[in-house]
Design a protein around this motif. Structure first.
Motif, short mmCIF file in Angstrom:
data_model
loop_
_atom_site.label_atom_id
_atom_site.label_comp_id
_atom_site.label_asym_id
_atom_site.label_seq_id
_atom_site.Cartn_x
_atom_site.Cartn_y
_atom_site.Cartn_z
N LEU A 121 39.55 39.23 32.10
CA LEU A 121 40.39 39.35 33.30
C LEU A 121 41.16 38.06 33.55
CD1 LEU A 121 38.27 41.25 35.97
CD2 LEU A 121 40.10 42.10 34.51
N ARG A 125 45.23 37.28 34.05
CA ARG A 125 45.76 36.98 35.39
C ARG A 125 45.92 35.51 35.72
NH1 ARG A 125 41.51 41.00 38.43
NH2 ARG A 125 42.13 42.91 37.34
N GLY A 167 40.74 36.12 40.08
CA GLY A 167 41.23 36.52 41.38
C GLY A 167 40.32 37.51 42.07
N ASN A 168 39.16 37.74 41.48
CA ASN A 168 38.22 38.70 42.06
C ASN A 168 37.06 37.94 42.71
OD1 ASN A 168 36.09 40.53 42.46
ND2 ASN A 168 37.00 41.93 40.96
N ARG A 169 37.09 37.91 44.04
CA ARG A 169 36.09 37.11 44.74
C ARG A 169 34.70 37.72 44.65
NH1 ARG A 169 39.44 37.25 49.93
NH2 ARG A 169 40.06 39.12 48.78
N ALA A 170 34.64 39.05 44.51
CA ALA A 170 33.33 39.68 44.34
C ALA A 170 32.71 39.21 43.03
CB ALA A 170 33.46 41.19 44.37
N LEU A 171 33.53 39.14 42.02
CA LEU A 171 33.05 38.66 40.72
C LEU A 171 32.62 37.20 40.81
CD1 LEU A 171 32.62 39.03 37.73
CD2 LEU A 171 35.05 38.71 37.35
N LEU A 173 31.43 35.64 43.41
CA LEU A 173 30.17 35.56 44.12
C LEU A 173 29.00 36.02 43.26
CD1 LEU A 173 31.02 36.68 47.75
CD2 LEU A 173 30.16 34.49 46.99
N SER A 174 29.26 37.03 42.40
CA SER A 174 28.17 37.54 41.57
C SER A 174 27.85 36.60 40.42
CB SER A 174 28.54 38.92 41.01
OG SER A 174 28.65 39.84 42.07
#
Lengths: 253, 253
Positions: A121, A125, A167-171, A173-174
């Motif tokens: 990803l 990006r 750019g994926n904040r959920a990623l 955090l995980s």
DNA sequence: CATTATCCGATTGTCGGACAATGGTCCAGC
DNA sequence: GCTGGACCATTGTCCGACAATCGGATAATG
């Protein structure tokens, strides 16, 4: 609240203490959007009057929220409503995983799934600024290859940068707590297998270059190889896969 | 601690308040293993004497730790050292993601990576007991198809069961908050697209059956299809992909 | 002797008040 | 208008007190 005249709960079946109700009340106001992020928390005396409890009780409730990141100090005095910070959440998560005696195996298995995905990803990006920072981190590693502590810090930061670049904040955090735990457990590795750090550098360089040139399959491939290699190195270093990860208190200070 | 005779900090450059130092001290003792999980926390008066601060200050420090799951009450009075509970961590994480205004898109993207992986692992490793519970959950869904709230609760529970069945606690911790947020945002979906619940039931049934018969590729495939379908349904239901996920305060009470 | 009822001490939860430190505000004087 | 100091608001900490309650010791009971 519902405390009687003396400040003690009315009947008997009300187990939850006042400070917890205070915390839940304030948290509820935040989640309901009644108190928005950025707003100042009312002063303790006002809260005490509003909720009908003593200031001490209010304070205890506030401490709970402060620690979980919902409140943050801005001007050394007043508290503001805040969204929990990513690094704070990551810290809490790694602490939780560590105390739950999660094994290297478990963490690695998840990392093997997440990191190649993140690299892919990121390659699709990443922007100019992030590319710059990614390459700068590599340079920094080159200059500090001899310093084990610095190598570990670089390792954590490098993977966090990649997660950021998705750019994926959920990623983010995980992935953050996993890297935090795994990489800070590699201290012994660099002592036992000195050339591991050179392999780390080469791998990171290959990954970063693939990401920067937007080569998604390449980034994924290099990352997968890197994580596999990381495990082999861990094993070769004589570190146990099935034992609870030895997590270093320093990483959480 | 280092407080002067009047209980106030000596110089001026010591910004961190006492209650925070108390919390950090106790947390440090836990992480260093000096206080082990299951041990009773010393009583407040003793801690106050030991650390040289007032009992009120100790209490504020304790509240912080209690809220983050490091302390837990057992006998309504004494506190014991504990490892943070998975559901508590999941709650904190979803709260954090929600307040950080993470979008459906971000969560879904991660879920699309994690859930099929979890289903595959679960199919390889699930045991008798877990199989039983998985199938029981499906039965329960059949009986409550009309109750939207129950459907959502089932959805969350079902995916948590699968994560459990992988035996990977790191995976559990990572996946739980995502499901918690995504599925509790589907309330409108079931109102707008009533037949979505039937598709949910069929999908869950197919996934569960594949897992129970240890058909790893099948489980992964069905799950991937399910998550894809979930997104299509969300979109078809007129819910925005790029907006911050509307997270329901009730899910966190 | 075993069992139950009662009592007591230990511990937490809450209160009220007090005060130092300090950041912010506001006014006086230039 | 700006600066400096007085003043006030707010937090951090301490102190002492007391109600509620849990657990265990003790006494009463069969």
């Amino acid at each position: 609240m519902n405390l009687n005249s003396k400040g003690h709960v009315l009947p008997s079946v009300n187990n939850t203490p006042g400070y917890r109700k205070v915390a839940e009340t304030i948290e509820g106001e935040i989640l309901k959007g009644n108190l928005k992020v950025g707003d100042l928390l009312p002063i303790e005396s006002d809260l005490a009057a509003q909720l009908g409890v003593n200031r001490s009780t209010i304070r205890e409730g506030i401490r709970a929220l402060e620690n979980s990141g919902l409140l943050r100090r801005v001007e050394a005095k007043r508290l503001v409503i805040a969204a929990p910070d990513a690094t704070m959440i990551a810290r809490a998560n790694s602490r939780a995983m560590g105390l739950n005696r999660v094994t290297f195996q478990e963490l690695w298995e998840l990392q093997m799934e997440l990191e190649p995905f993140a690299a892919q990803l990121a390659a699709e990006r990443i922007n100019e600024d992030q590319s710059h920072r990614l390459l700068a981190t590599i340079k920094e590693l080159e200059d500090n290859l001899a310093n084990d502590e610095a190598v570990i810090q670089h390792d954590i930061a490098f993977h966090n940068l990649i997660a950021d670049a998705t750019g994926n904040r959920a990623l983010c955090l995980s992935a953050a707590p996993i890297g935090m735990l795994l990489f800070s457990a590699t201290e012994d590795l660099y002592r036992n297998v000195p050339r591991a750090r050179h392999r780390l550098l080469e791998a990171h360089r290959a990954i970063a270059e693939a990401i920067v040139r937007h080569d998604a399959p390449g980034a994924r491939g290099w990352m997968a190889k890197h994580i596999q290699d990381f495990r082999r190195g861990y094993e070769a270093g004589g570190l146990p896969l099935d034992a609870p990860i030895s997590f270093d208190a320093r990483a959480f200070g």
